[in-house]
Design a protein around this motif. Structure first.
Motif, PDB file in Angstrom:
ATOM      1  N   THR A 180       5.239   2.380 -10.018  1.00 41.84           N
ATOM      2  CA  THR A 180       4.038   2.520  -9.197  1.00 41.84           C
ATOM      3  C   THR A 180       3.148   3.621  -9.741  1.00 41.84           C
ATOM      4  O   THR A 180       1.927   3.474  -9.829  1.00 41.84           O
ATOM      5  CB  THR A 180       4.417   2.837  -7.732  1.00 41.84           C
ATOM      6  OG1 THR A 180       5.210   1.770  -7.220  1.00 41.84           O
ATOM      7  CG2 THR A 180       3.175   3.008  -6.876  1.00 41.84           C
ATOM      8  N   THR A 183       1.018   2.597 -12.636  1.00 41.88           N
ATOM      9  CA  THR A 183      -0.155   1.784 -12.300  1.00 41.88           C
ATOM     10  C   THR A 183      -1.241   2.605 -11.613  1.00 41.88           C
ATOM     11  O   THR A 183      -2.397   2.193 -11.594  1.00 41.88           O
ATOM     12  CB  THR A 183       0.230   0.612 -11.379  1.00 41.88           C
ATOM     13  OG1 THR A 183       0.700   1.120 -10.117  1.00 41.88           O
ATOM     14  CG2 THR A 183       1.316  -0.239 -12.016  1.00 41.88           C
ATOM     15  N   ARG A 184      -0.875   3.749 -11.048  1.00 40.63           N
ATOM     16  CA  ARG A 184      -1.860   4.585 -10.355  1.00 40.63           C
ATOM     17  C   ARG A 184      -2.504   5.611 -11.273  1.00 40.63           C
ATOM     18  O   ARG A 184      -3.598   6.088 -11.008  1.00 40.63           O
ATOM     19  CB  ARG A 184      -1.203   5.309  -9.170  1.00 40.63           C
ATOM     20  CG  ARG A 184      -0.612   4.387  -8.103  1.00 40.63           C
ATOM     21  CD  ARG A 184      -1.662   3.446  -7.526  1.00 40.63           C
ATOM     22  NE  ARG A 184      -1.136   2.708  -6.378  1.00 40.63           N
ATOM     23  CZ  ARG A 184      -0.543   1.534  -6.459  1.00 40.63           C
ATOM     24  NH1 ARG A 184      -0.379   0.959  -7.645  1.00 40.63           N
ATOM     25  NH2 ARG A 184      -0.112   0.921  -5.367  1.00 40.63           N
TER      26      ARG A 184
END
Length: 206
Positions: A180, A183-184
């Motif tokens: 995650t 992707t951030r």
């Protein structure tokens, strides 16, 4: 006349550790490098809750803010740089706070930084959530300060140029938070934790 001695040359490979793509092992670095950024004014607004003791008004940028620091390609577009700061689970949160300090002191705006934890939430998260979930997430939408989220809510966090992960516990959570975080992170991902654990996750193709 004695012959001139040839001046030794410094090769590019001797310029220190570099960040590596997520597809290969991450080289540990003792301190985070601020990475690519656009020119921004000094951080505005009130200080963040529960700041580390080393933060002081007018603090000078540390060695990591030198202009020779590695920079990402295409202004942070594409895969982010990855930096690993070795730290035990019990010290990962402190290491992440120090990383944030260095980033802000180097000129990063608070709104450019997202911090994710894999174990206990950051004290800022617990404090803001005491006012309710709506008020907590409005802090993210306001985008005027560093935002902190725990592993359970990492998927709701919005992308920011820099993401700092404190791997402060929860082996299974580390495996879910790191993808995650990748992707951030728009330009730079800093992971504070156990190098062997981090590399085992990043080496799995996340």
């Amino acid at each position: 006349m004695p012959p001139f001695l040839e001046e030794p040359q410094i090769h590019e490979s001797a310029q220190g550790p570099r960040a590596t793509p997520a597809s290969s092992r991450v080289t540990p670095t003792p301190r985070p490098v601020p990475g690519p950024r656009s020119a921004v004014p000094p951080r505005p607004g009130p200080p963040r809750p529960a700041p580390p003791a080393q933060r002081a008004a007018g603090a000078k940028p540390g060695p990591a803010s030198t202009p020779d620091s590695p920079a990402g390609s295409a202004g942070g577009r594409g895969a982010p740089q990855i930096q690993l700061i070795p730290a035990p689970a019990g010290g990962a949160l402190d290491a992440a706070d120090e990383a944030v300090d260095l980033l802000l002191d180097s000129g990063r705006a608070p709104a450019e930084v997202l911090v994710l934890t894999t174990g206990d939430p950051h004290p800022w998260t617990a404090h803001e959530r005491s006012f309710g979930e709506d008020a907590y997430w409005r802090q993210q939408d306001a985008a005027d300060d560093v935002f902190y989220a725990d592993g359970a809510s990492a998927g709701q966090a919005k992308p920011r140029p820099v993401v700092v992960v404190a791997a402060n516990g929860g082996d299974d959570t580390v495996k879910s938070v790191l993808p995650t975080a990748l992707t951030r992170a728009q330009a730079l991902l800093i992971v504070c934790g156990d190098p062997q654990q981090i590399n085992s996750v990043l080496g799995a193709g996340v």
